[in-house]
Design a protein around this motif. Structure first.
Motif, PDB file in Angstrom:
ATOM      1  N   ALA A 135     -29.499 -40.282 132.275  1.00  0.00           N
ATOM      2  CA  ALA A 135     -28.809 -40.702 133.516  1.00  0.00           C
ATOM      3  C   ALA A 135     -29.264 -41.035 134.873  1.00  0.00           C
ATOM      4  N   ALA A 136     -30.722 -40.683 134.911  1.00  0.00           N
ATOM      5  CA  ALA A 136     -31.445 -41.213 135.877  1.00  0.00           C
ATOM      6  C   ALA A 136     -31.937 -42.508 135.837  1.00  0.00           C
ATOM      7  N   VAL A 137     -31.960 -42.955 134.533  1.00  0.00           N
ATOM      8  CA  VAL A 137     -32.445 -44.525 133.967  1.00  0.00           C
ATOM      9  C   VAL A 137     -31.279 -45.244 134.278  1.00  0.00           C
ATOM     10  N   SER A 138     -31.703 -46.380 134.947  1.00  0.00           N
ATOM     11  CA  SER A 138     -30.699 -47.340 135.331  1.00  0.00           C
ATOM     12  C   SER A 138     -30.158 -48.180 133.877  1.00  0.00           C
ATOM     13  N   PRO A 139     -29.073 -48.797 133.855  1.00  0.00           N
ATOM     14  CA  PRO A 139     -28.427 -49.363 132.579  1.00  0.00           C
ATOM     15  C   PRO A 139     -29.620 -50.653 132.006  1.00  0.00           C
ATOM     16  N   VAL A 140     -30.070 -51.112 133.182  1.00  0.00           N
ATOM     17  CA  VAL A 140     -30.889 -52.427 132.881  1.00  0.00           C
ATOM     18  C   VAL A 140     -32.357 -51.774 132.236  1.00  0.00           C
ATOM     19  N   THR A 141     -33.030 -50.768 132.699  1.00  0.00           N
ATOM     20  CA  THR A 141     -34.013 -50.065 132.003  1.00  0.00           C
ATOM     21  C   THR A 141     -33.681 -49.491 130.896  1.00  0.00           C
ATOM     22  N   GLN A 142     -32.435 -49.108 130.723  1.00  0.00           N
ATOM     23  CA  GLN A 142     -32.247 -48.392 129.441  1.00  0.00           C
ATOM     24  C   GLN A 142     -32.055 -49.447 128.376  1.00  0.00           C
ATOM     25  N   ALA A 143     -31.471 -50.531 128.514  1.00  0.00           N
ATOM     26  CA  ALA A 143     -31.400 -51.852 127.785  1.00  0.00           C
ATOM     27  C   ALA A 143     -32.504 -52.465 127.348  1.00  0.00           C
ATOM     28  N   LEU A 144     -33.327 -52.490 128.178  1.00  0.00           N
ATOM     29  CA  LEU A 144     -34.939 -52.902 128.006  1.00  0.00           C
ATOM     30  C   LEU A 144     -35.551 -51.997 127.031  1.00  0.00           C
ATOM     31  N   ASN A 145     -35.637 -50.817 127.506  1.00  0.00           N
ATOM     32  CA  ASN A 145     -36.218 -49.936 126.475  1.00  0.00           C
ATOM     33  C   ASN A 145     -35.715 -49.890 125.056  1.00  0.00           C
ATOM     34  N   THR A 146     -34.297 -49.999 125.033  1.00  0.00           N
ATOM     35  CA  THR A 146     -33.975 -49.852 123.710  1.00  0.00           C
ATOM     36  C   THR A 146     -34.205 -51.199 122.978  1.00  0.00           C
ATOM     37  N   ILE A 147     -34.119 -52.303 123.499  1.00  0.00           N
ATOM     38  CA  ILE A 147     -34.610 -53.623 123.001  1.00  0.00           C
ATOM     39  C   ILE A 147     -35.986 -53.563 122.727  1.00  0.00           C
ATOM     40  N   LEU A 148     -36.834 -53.184 123.238  1.00  0.00           N
ATOM     41  CA  LEU A 148     -38.421 -53.300 123.204  1.00  0.00           C
ATOM     42  C   LEU A 148     -38.621 -52.251 122.045  1.00  0.00           C
ATOM     43  N   THR A 149     -38.031 -51.175 121.852  1.00  0.00           N
ATOM     44  CA  THR A 149     -38.291 -49.942 121.064  1.00  0.00           C
ATOM     45  C   THR A 149     -37.779 -50.606 119.671  1.00  0.00           C
ATOM     46  N   CYS A 150     -36.483 -51.271 119.630  1.00  0.00           N
ATOM     47  CA  CYS A 150     -36.043 -51.775 118.347  1.00  0.00           C
ATOM     48  C   CYS A 150     -36.819 -52.871 117.804  1.00  0.00           C
ATOM     49  N   LEU A 151     -37.473 -54.003 118.709  1.00  0.00           N
ATOM     50  CA  LEU A 151     -38.261 -54.944 118.192  1.00  0.00           C
ATOM     51  C   LEU A 151     -39.406 -54.284 117.619  1.00  0.00           C
ATOM     52  N   ASP A 152     -39.998 -53.536 118.198  1.00  0.00           N
ATOM     53  CA  ASP A 152     -41.260 -52.867 117.541  1.00  0.00           C
ATOM     54  C   ASP A 152     -41.049 -52.003 116.273  1.00  0.00           C
ATOM     55  N   ASP A 153     -39.917 -51.502 116.304  1.00  0.00           N
ATOM     56  CA  ASP A 153     -39.516 -50.622 114.858  1.00  0.00           C
ATOM     57  C   ASP A 153     -39.316 -51.926 113.727  1.00  0.00           C
ATOM     58  N   ALA A 154     -38.653 -52.872 114.341  1.00  0.00           N
ATOM     59  CA  ALA A 154     -38.495 -54.057 113.219  1.00  0.00           C
ATOM     60  C   ALA A 154     -39.410 -54.783 112.842  1.00  0.00           C
ATOM     61  N   LYS A 155     -40.804 -54.595 113.410  1.00  0.00           N
ATOM     62  CA  LYS A 155     -42.024 -55.317 113.150  1.00  0.00           C
ATOM     63  C   LYS A 155     -41.851 -56.766 113.757  1.00  0.00           C
ATOM     64  N   ALA A 156     -41.364 -56.981 114.842  1.00  0.00           N
ATOM     65  CA  ALA A 156     -41.290 -58.109 115.442  1.00  0.00           C
ATOM     66  C   ALA A 156     -42.776 -58.291 116.109  1.00  0.00           C
ATOM     67  N   GLU A 157     -43.004 -59.698 116.138  1.00  0.00           N
ATOM     68  CA  GLU A 157     -44.691 -59.917 116.625  1.00  0.00           C
ATOM     69  C   GLU A 157     -44.450 -60.698 118.039  1.00  0.00           C
ATOM     70  N   GLU A 158     -45.614 -60.319 118.593  1.00  0.00           N
ATOM     71  CA  GLU A 158     -45.492 -60.989 119.984  1.00  0.00           C
ATOM     72  C   GLU A 158     -44.676 -60.874 120.904  1.00  0.00           C
ATOM     73  N   ILE A 159     -44.636 -59.644 121.136  1.00  0.00           N
ATOM     74  CA  ILE A 159     -43.449 -59.222 122.067  1.00  0.00           C
ATOM     75  C   ILE A 159     -43.869 -59.270 123.586  1.00  0.00           C
ATOM     76  N   VAL A 160     -42.980 -60.127 124.250  1.00  0.00           N
ATOM     77  CA  VAL A 160     -43.117 -60.295 125.658  1.00  0.00           C
ATOM     78  C   VAL A 160     -42.160 -60.096 126.365  1.00  0.00           C
ATOM     79  N   SER A 161     -42.295 -59.094 127.529  1.00  0.00           N
ATOM     80  CA  SER A 161     -41.179 -58.903 128.389  1.00  0.00           C
ATOM     81  C   SER A 161     -41.397 -59.575 129.814  1.00  0.00           C
TER      82      SER A 161
END
Length: 160
Positions: free
Chosen positions: A38-64
């Protein structure tokens, strides 16, 4: 009869001087409490979800890239690569699923049919997933990390 050989899976990564990290040990991280979420903003939550999922899916050269203040389109842009069109499509579908599972708004998707370059518009976070050749051609990182017109680039010596 010899014992069966044990092979290292593709989900194992190792860097010299660091402990071995496998898919099972990666999942052992602490799940945040509802109060922490609840303390995390929706933007941060979305960004963290996306970055974690990309890492789990073995995406390469992930840049934010933080584009807040540079564009009214979004606050963050995430760029990643897949090894092939099939991998790009699979990674994209996993990100879409993860965003929906996190209770965030369903992203708008472009390019999933050809899967050379898939764009996911998740509101305040835009995700680009490329095949390596296409990513190199368009080079979005360079465009969005270039200094603004009013800023001096590092090492620029302008006479006044």
């Amino acid at each position: 009869m010899c014992p069966p050989r044990r092979y290292h899976s593709a989900r194992t990564s190792f860097k010299k001087g660091q402990p071995l990290r496998t898919a099972t040990s990666k999942k052992a991280t602490k799940t945040p409490s509802p109060a922490e979420l609840a303390a995390v903003s929706p933007v941060t939550q979305a960004l963290n979800t996306i970055l974690t999922c990309l890492d789990d899916a073995k995406a390469e050269e992930i840049v934010s890239i933080d584009i807040q203040g540079k564009s009214a389109l979004a606050d963050h842009m995430v760029i990643a690569s897949g090894r092939s069109s099939r991998h790009v499509a699979a990674v994209s579908e996993q990100v879409i699923s993860a965003i929906k599972d996190a209770g965030l708004a369903s992203p708008k998707v472009e390019g999933l049919d050809g899967a050379d370059w898939v764009l996911l518009d998740c509101g305040d976070v835009i995700v680009h997933i490329f095949r390596p050749e296409v990513r190199e051609f368009y080079n979005l990182e360079k465009m969005w990390t270039a200094p603004d017109m009013g800023e001096k680039a590092a090492g620029d010596k302008t006479r006044h």
